[in-house]
Design an enzyme around this catalytic site. Structure first.
Site, short mmCIF file in Angstrom:
data_model
loop_
_atom_site.label_atom_id
_atom_site.label_comp_id
_atom_site.label_asym_id
_atom_site.label_seq_id
_atom_site.Cartn_x
_atom_site.Cartn_y
_atom_site.Cartn_z
N GLY A 1 0.84 -1.19 0.00
CA GLY A 1 0.00 0.00 0.00
C GLY A 1 0.87 1.24 0.00
O GLY A 1 2.07 1.17 0.28
N CYS B 1 5.31 -6.14 1.63
CA CYS B 1 5.67 -4.73 1.55
C CYS B 1 4.99 -3.94 2.68
O CYS B 1 5.35 -4.12 3.83
CB CYS B 1 5.30 -4.22 0.16
SG CYS B 1 6.15 -2.74 -0.27
N TYR B 2 4.00 -3.10 2.39
CA TYR B 2 3.32 -2.40 3.49
C TYR B 2 2.76 -3.41 4.50
O TYR B 2 2.78 -3.17 5.71
CB TYR B 2 2.20 -1.52 2.94
CG TYR B 2 1.50 -0.71 4.02
CD1 TYR B 2 2.05 0.48 4.48
CD2 TYR B 2 0.31 -1.15 4.60
CE1 TYR B 2 1.45 1.21 5.49
CE2 TYR B 2 -0.31 -0.43 5.61
CZ TYR B 2 0.27 0.75 6.05
OH TYR B 2 -0.33 1.46 7.06
N HIS C 1 7.59 -7.64 -3.76
CA HIS C 1 6.27 -8.03 -4.26
C HIS C 1 6.33 -9.38 -5.00
O HIS C 1 6.69 -9.41 -6.17
CB HIS C 1 5.73 -6.96 -5.21
CG HIS C 1 5.28 -5.73 -4.51
ND1 HIS C 1 4.01 -5.58 -4.01
CD2 HIS C 1 5.94 -4.59 -4.20
CE1 HIS C 1 3.89 -4.39 -3.42
NE2 HIS C 1 5.05 -3.78 -3.53
N GLU D 1 3.94 -10.99 -6.14
CA GLU D 1 2.83 -11.12 -7.09
C GLU D 1 3.12 -10.57 -8.48
O GLU D 1 2.40 -10.85 -9.42
CB GLU D 1 1.57 -10.46 -6.52
CG GLU D 1 1.59 -8.94 -6.37
CD GLU D 1 2.24 -8.44 -5.08
OE1 GLU D 1 3.13 -9.13 -4.56
OE2 GLU D 1 1.86 -7.35 -4.61
N ASP E 1 -19.82 -11.61 -21.34
CA ASP E 1 -20.22 -11.51 -19.94
C ASP E 1 -21.72 -11.71 -19.75
O ASP E 1 -22.15 -12.51 -18.92
CB ASP E 1 -19.77 -10.16 -19.35
CG ASP E 1 -18.30 -9.91 -19.60
OD1 ASP E 1 -17.57 -10.88 -19.84
OD2 ASP E 1 -17.88 -8.74 -19.56
N LYS F 1 -11.94 -11.92 -16.42
CA LYS F 1 -12.46 -12.19 -17.77
C LYS F 1 -12.15 -13.60 -18.27
O LYS F 1 -13.01 -14.29 -18.80
CB LYS F 1 -11.85 -11.16 -18.73
CG LYS F 1 -12.42 -11.21 -20.13
CD LYS F 1 -13.61 -10.31 -20.22
CE LYS F 1 -14.20 -10.26 -21.60
NZ LYS F 1 -15.37 -9.35 -21.62
#
Ligand code: XMP
Length: 512
Positions: free
Chosen positions: A52, A79-80, A169, A171, A226, A368
């Site tokens: 963050g 991280c944060y 990070h 990710e 969708d 998606k």
């Protein structure tokens, strides 16, 4: 399931992506919402605290509820999130004097930790750092298990409680083995990676039944992936309590309206109102050349028409929408206090309040590509599931200058030839979106022995991941030449074809 507590990092969504790719079901919730009651209800099997933009050294900066640390489940702070853990668990964080951003190399100081399974084959791991503050004292129970030259506390762990805190990070793609780190963490939390679309489908069907009861539901069908997947899923759940409304604006591609009506009414037997309102839309747009006025007119008429047909259905209590996960992740707002900003889907915006409808959004937890997988699970044909996006205002925004029926007809034919070419050459799935644009310009040509004075058609094709940025598709010249010849020969009214080599930015995908 796994809970991701969001502290507002730009890349929080990627944590969810990586976990879903490993077939682990997870949800992202903003820190403001996660309190003791929420945790008790959610009952996570593991928790990840995201990065963050704030600094834990600032007054009033976000924290996790203390109960996160007494649930008895593994916790990973990124991280944060790492700094939150250290601060709340009794360590110390100080404002950093030099921030560290970008590539770094972490080496292990302890190799037997389960978080490191399959890692450090080359002795170090390439990771992506982005932080300003630094930890100066570890919380009790924690020790360093990995370090980098600028981050002595790059990876810390409390093996007793299965608490991990990383300064980088995992990710993001730049952390080369980041997905493996996340998987090692979820392995030790007991996740087996068995979340499947088939299981999700059953869950979603149960949830729809529980929400809707025996009430009626209406669904605006656009022909896009969708809304199609949402409609078929809801129909499996509640059968004929669902009615679909397909508003034919007259601005669809060639054959599109018939395809949608045939599939849903004849193949799936879903009650479907085919609202052919092409005259209404085209009369209102005739001669209109301002792009924003076109969009607004179409939006307004769409709501009016949908409203009118929905009343025919009678006492519907719910409106179904194909809202996706990226549309609903509540973004963390630091300026607006506890209120969070929510992006909403605006396909049929305005209707729920006007008609007193509640929303059914069975895809709101999916990305998606997961919606496509669910569509396949539901047996939707590939021609629907793999479809290129098509904008709500349709051909109206591919016909710059005043719209006329004649121009729309010419555009529809040219567009059909172009897409036929793309399919014949096996290029459809390599392209994000491809379409023809009819320019409001006439040029001189010669065909046979005669002079022509006809419109110019521009072809557009782009690759993209999310529509936010895009590259023009690099067709070879032979393909473009063949396509231009076919369009000019097969479509009366066009005597010149050009290809659009603009990327986004600086262009947009659509011309208007
Ligand atoms: P642009 O032109 O902004 O388009 O680069 C990005 C993506 O959004 C689609 N698009 C729309 N979709 N209503 C929609 O439902 C709209 O008004 C609209 N405008 C653009 C466009 O086709 C592309 O996929």
């Amino acid at each position: 399931r796994l809970l991701i507590v969001d502290f507002g990092s730009q890349v929080t969504q990627l944590i969810a992506r990586r976990l879903r790719e490993a077939r682990i079901y997870c949800e992202i919730h903003p820190f403001q919402k996660v309190d003791a009651a929420f945790l008790a209800d959610f009952a996570p099997r593991a928790v990840i605290l995201s990065g963050g933009p704030a600094s834990v050294t600032e007054d009033g900066s976000p924290r996790a509820p203390d109960e996160v640390f007494t649930l008895g489940v593994p916790v990973l702070g990124i991280c944060y999130g790492q700094q939150v853990m250290m601060t709340q668990l009794g360590g110390r964080v100080e404002a950093g004097h030099h921030a560290e951003f970008g590539r770094a190399y972490v080496t292990p100081t302890e190799t037997s930790d389960p978080l490191f399974t399959g890692l450090f084959a080359t002795g170090r791991e390439e990771v992506w750092m982005s932080h300003g503050d630094r930890v100066t004292a570890l919380a009790p129970g924690f020790s360093v298990i990995g370090e980098s030259p600028n981050a002595p506390f790059a990876i810390t762990s409390d093996p007793e409680r299965h608490f991990y805190a990383v300064q980088f990070h995992p990710e993001v793609h730049h952390t080369v083995n980041g997905a493996r780190i996340l998987r090692n963490f979820t392995d030790l939390a007991g996740f087996t990676g068995d979340w499947t679309m088939a299981a999700y489908k059953e869950q979603a069907i149960e949830a729809i039944r529980a929400q809707v009861g025996d009430a009626k539901v209406i669904c605006g069908l656009s022909g896009g992936v969708d809304s199609s997947v949402a409609a078929v899923l809801i129909h499996e759940a509640i059968g004929d309590q669902l009615t679909c409304v397909f508003v034919d604006t007259g601005l669809m591609r060639m054959g599109e309206a018939e395809e949608v009506v045939t599939l849903f009414r004849d193949h799936y037997n879903i009650p479907l109102i085919h609202a052919d309102e092409s005259d209404l839309f085209i009369d209102a747009l005739e001669g209109e050349s301002d792009p924003e006025t076109k969009r607004k007119t179409i939006g307004r008429l769409f709501i009016e028409v949908f409203d009118r047909y929905a009343r025919e259905v009678g006492d519907a209590k719910f409106l179904a929408q194909g809202t996706l996960y990226p549309d609903v992740i509540e973004s963390v707002s630091f300026t607006g206090g506890p209120s969070v900003t929510i992006k909403s889907h605006h396909n049929v915006g305005g209707l729920p309040e006007r008609m007193n409808l509640k929303l059914v959004e069975p895809l709101r937890e999916l990305f998606k590509d997961e919606v496509r997988a669910l569509g396949r699970e539901l047996g939707l044909p590939e021609s629907f599931v793999g479809r290129h996006p098509f904008p709500g205002p349709g051909l109206a925004i591919r016909c710059p200058g005043g719209i006329t029926r004649e121009k729309l007809e010419i555009l529809r034919k040219a567009d059909a030839v172009y897409l036929d070419q793309i399919r014949r050459h096996g290029l459809y799935d390599a392209i994000w979106q491809a379409f023809a644009v009819l320019l409001p310009v006439r040029t001189v040509g010669v065909m046979g022995d005669g002079r022509t004075y006809d419109y110019v058609c521009a072809l557009r094709a782009v690759t993209s991941v999310d529509g936010m940025t895009a590259d023009f598709y690099p067709f070879d010249a032979a393909f473009l030449g063949e396509t231009a010849t076919r369009i000019i020969n097969e479509v009366k009214g066009i005597n010149r074809v050009t290809y659009d080599y603009t990327s986004k930015p600086p262009g947009t995908i659509e011309w208007e």
